[in-house]
Design a protein around this motif. Sequence first.
Motif, PDB file in Angstrom:
ATOM      1  N   ILE A 164       0.791  -1.308  -0.033  1.00  0.00           N
ATOM      2  CA  ILE A 164      -0.183  -0.094   0.012  1.00  0.00           C
ATOM      3  C   ILE A 164       0.918   1.259   0.044  1.00  0.00           C
ATOM      4  CG2 ILE A 164      -1.683   1.307   1.347  1.00  0.00           C
ATOM      5  CD1 ILE A 164      -2.786  -1.390   2.155  1.00  0.00           C
ATOM      6  N   PHE A 165       1.807   1.281   0.828  1.00  0.00           N
ATOM      7  CA  PHE A 165       2.657   2.601   0.842  1.00  0.00           C
ATOM      8  C   PHE A 165       3.618   2.790  -0.399  1.00  0.00           C
ATOM      9  CE2 PHE A 165       2.334   1.963   5.591  1.00  0.00           C
ATOM     10  CZ  PHE A 165       1.365   3.324   5.793  1.00  0.00           C
ATOM     11  N   GLY A 166       3.892   1.499  -0.764  1.00  0.00           N
ATOM     12  CA  GLY A 166       4.789   1.710  -2.020  1.00  0.00           C
ATOM     13  C   GLY A 166       3.977   2.159  -3.217  1.00  0.00           C
ATOM     14  N   ALA A 167       2.693   1.771  -3.390  1.00  0.00           N
ATOM     15  CA  ALA A 167       1.811   2.449  -4.235  1.00  0.00           C
ATOM     16  C   ALA A 167       1.580   3.805  -4.112  1.00  0.00           C
ATOM     17  CB  ALA A 167       0.394   1.697  -4.245  1.00  0.00           C
ATOM     18  N   LEU A 168       1.416   4.287  -2.794  1.00  0.00           N
ATOM     19  CA  LEU A 168       1.315   5.822  -2.545  1.00  0.00           C
ATOM     20  C   LEU A 168       2.485   6.575  -2.908  1.00  0.00           C
ATOM     21  CD1 LEU A 168      -0.574   5.606   0.812  1.00  0.00           C
ATOM     22  CD2 LEU A 168      -1.510   6.376  -1.437  1.00  0.00           C
ATOM     23  N   GLU A 175       9.222   7.393  -9.918  1.00  0.00           N
ATOM     24  CA  GLU A 175      10.422   6.864  -9.857  1.00  0.00           C
ATOM     25  C   GLU A 175      10.387   6.008  -8.456  1.00  0.00           C
ATOM     26  OE1 GLU A 175      10.005   9.798 -10.322  1.00  0.00           O
ATOM     27  OE2 GLU A 175      11.646  10.591 -11.892  1.00  0.00           O
ATOM     28  N   MET A 176       9.803   6.146  -7.515  1.00  0.00           N
ATOM     29  CA  MET A 176       9.496   5.382  -6.350  1.00  0.00           C
ATOM     30  C   MET A 176       8.975   3.949  -6.555  1.00  0.00           C
ATOM     31  SD  MET A 176      10.986   7.024  -3.945  1.00  0.00           S
ATOM     32  CE  MET A 176      11.443   8.519  -3.588  1.00  0.00           C
ATOM     33  N   ALA A 177       8.550   3.774  -7.715  1.00  0.00           N
ATOM     34  CA  ALA A 177       8.186   2.322  -8.069  1.00  0.00           C
ATOM     35  C   ALA A 177       9.164   1.459  -7.789  1.00  0.00           C
ATOM     36  CB  ALA A 177       7.640   2.444  -9.353  1.00  0.00           C
ATOM     37  N   GLU A 178      10.560   1.976  -7.864  1.00  0.00           N
ATOM     38  CA  GLU A 178      11.634   1.102  -7.555  1.00  0.00           C
ATOM     39  C   GLU A 178      11.549   0.639  -5.982  1.00  0.00           C
ATOM     40  OE1 GLU A 178      15.404   2.185  -8.974  1.00  0.00           O
ATOM     41  OE2 GLU A 178      14.572   3.116 -10.816  1.00  0.00           O
ATOM     42  N   VAL A 179      10.740   1.202  -5.212  1.00  0.00           N
ATOM     43  CA  VAL A 179      10.789   0.620  -3.620  1.00  0.00           C
ATOM     44  C   VAL A 179      10.338  -0.609  -3.605  1.00  0.00           C
ATOM     45  CG1 VAL A 179       8.322   1.277  -3.280  1.00  0.00           C
ATOM     46  CG2 VAL A 179       9.955   1.523  -1.493  1.00  0.00           C
ATOM     47  N   LEU A 180       9.473  -1.192  -4.781  1.00  0.00           N
ATOM     48  CA  LEU A 180       9.094  -2.616  -5.056  1.00  0.00           C
ATOM     49  C   LEU A 180      10.373  -3.514  -5.246  1.00  0.00           C
ATOM     50  CD1 LEU A 180       6.010  -2.457  -7.308  1.00  0.00           C
ATOM     51  CD2 LEU A 180       6.130  -2.878  -4.996  1.00  0.00           C
ATOM     52  N   LEU A 181      11.282  -2.911  -5.586  1.00  0.00           N
ATOM     53  CA  LEU A 181      12.694  -3.728  -5.520  1.00  0.00           C
ATOM     54  C   LEU A 181      13.128  -3.982  -4.259  1.00  0.00           C
ATOM     55  CD1 LEU A 181      14.930  -4.966  -7.490  1.00  0.00           C
ATOM     56  CD2 LEU A 181      16.009  -2.587  -7.540  1.00  0.00           C
TER      57      LEU A 181
END
Lengths: 249, 423
Positions: A164-168, A175-181
Amino acid sequence: MAVVLGGVGIRVLRLLLLSMPSRDGSFYVFCVNAWNAGGTDEIMRLSQDLFPAFPFRSPLFLYLVHLLTCGGTLPVYWCGIVVNMIFSAVVAVPVFMIVRRLVPGRVFPAWVAAVLVEFHPFAVEIGTSFLREPVALFFCAMSMAMAVDQMYDDSPRCGALAGIFGALACLARFEMAEVLLVDALVLAMAWRPLRLRTLPRVCLAVTSLAGCFVATWCVMVFTMFGVSGISAVMGSFATYFSVFAGGAR
Amino acid sequence: MSLFVRKLLSFLFEPFACAVVVSCVILALAGARRLGRWMVFALTVFAVMVGWRAMVGVVTTRYWASVLIPCAIVVALCADWAVRRLGHRKLVCAIVGIIVALNMAESLHVNRRSANFVDCIGMLPAASDGRVPVVPASEFYRIGFLRPDIAMSGVVRYDGNIIRDFSVRDSLLYFSGLLQGTSGVKYLLFQSRDGIGRCPADLPASLRDRLSLLYCGKIANSSRRSLYLFRMEEAGNAGRGEGGKALVSWDFESDAASGWLPEYAEKFARRGYGFYLKPHVYPRGVYCYYPDVMGESSSFNIEVVSGSGSVLAGAGSLVVEAFSRMYLMSPLLANGNMTLSFDAVSMDGRAGMDVMLFGYYDDRGGFRYMHLGRWNRVPGKPFHCVYRVAPEWLRGCDKVRVAIIPEHGKIMLDNVKICAGWL
């Protein structure tokens, strides 16, 4: 709490001393003004007009400011500052949580980390700006904190929160999509070496992370832009990647 | 290396991505309980990634802020290690406090410098055939973000009148002044602080008297007086509609071995590039110039696009207010160049603005963009500004959009023209 309040205080102080609006912020003020004036259609049209290739890069921050202005009643610039001030001040909380987990039994390192991100001049500077970074950083840090919790507690709920926080974070800054990594690798390390008996829990954690990420992303985009927004944003990201792959800036 | 790979590397080295990857390494490996060994690895990765970005100069305050989280985690873990090894918590706290204080001092120092920067974009064509070479955006920024630590002061004169004075100390800036004489000779000047008010010895008197932009700069690290004189000669009667050619020669009149400027200018000249001076630092009303050779204007079409009604069209002039932006749309001819010119004046004496150029090259909205200029303070009297864009940069574009973005205050633009034509 004292650290967070102190962080807010120092940001207010800086704002009083240096109240020059950020140059980049002027663009976001412009966007929020358009959103207030013309609603969702206007911001979508404007975004496509300004950045035809990938218009919806950071809607979450604009949306928060849009909400805070109460439809244009309150001044946009100051509302944005308030949003950033709050998010940049509370980013110390997830950092504290992360270090607390990494160094169990000692609270001193967690305090050091929290104080650093709270009072560091760079953090204070962007915390008094009209930029999207503080919001994105907060959600990114929260996502990482939840992933670390997942690593230590083996709790699918933490994995879901990380998603959830990653999506936000992703909605606040693409670029924060890389937090999924980060989340994925932290999860991978949590079950290293992977054994057959742990496989169901791994699948559960990964599913909760990915599912909550996608669900949150869709819900938020729907909230901000309606049904048509989802396809528009999806198209925007697809175009972003195609343009990116094509070498355009 | 293919463009895609380069773009991919660039994306991965983007500071936000860097921060995320480093966080990833730290967290994942910390979870594996091998902190000591892997922390060194994580720090190395961090230093390389951020250092690389800093080297090309794209790390700004907000990027540093983004890497603050992994930094804080690493510092906290190191502090924990130090406390366990040394047993002096207060000492460790003091060290961390000193680090923060130093950063704060640097931040304040940078802020103070940023407020005083002079902006100038200059491009000297290095090619001898009159074609303005293309400087890729990456090179553009690589040049622009160098930090030569030049101090400068001086005056800007136009037709004998002082239109701007400035005094910048310890700035990051590198500087270009342009002298253009009636004989068609153009000079780009860099001059040391102790040369204020003095023209180079070989400067023709006609130039001194008529048209001069004198900038004085000093390379801080050099004890020697440094004077750089870039001379651009125009062959024939170059000018609008006359199809002249430009030749460029670079004259470095001092050895200035410790300076950055000759080194980089020569380097880029050898590579066939023009010389872009793109500061990320900010102006106090300066000249922006693309001294290529202007061909005949064949058409121009200006469409003013306003997003929120904040752009006002007056009698022959346009007023752009802060928090709005003005777009000038113009179609382009194939292989044409483009010149944007306008007179800008700050209506309240405190306006700043950015000028951006977007070139659209396909139906999907693909575009490239370039930052043409950034002024912290637009002069209080009309200031003529000319931007010329090479056809190589515009190649494939069928239309361009110029964005004029005021930062604060109110700017009036007059005589706005976009000329799209052929060389």
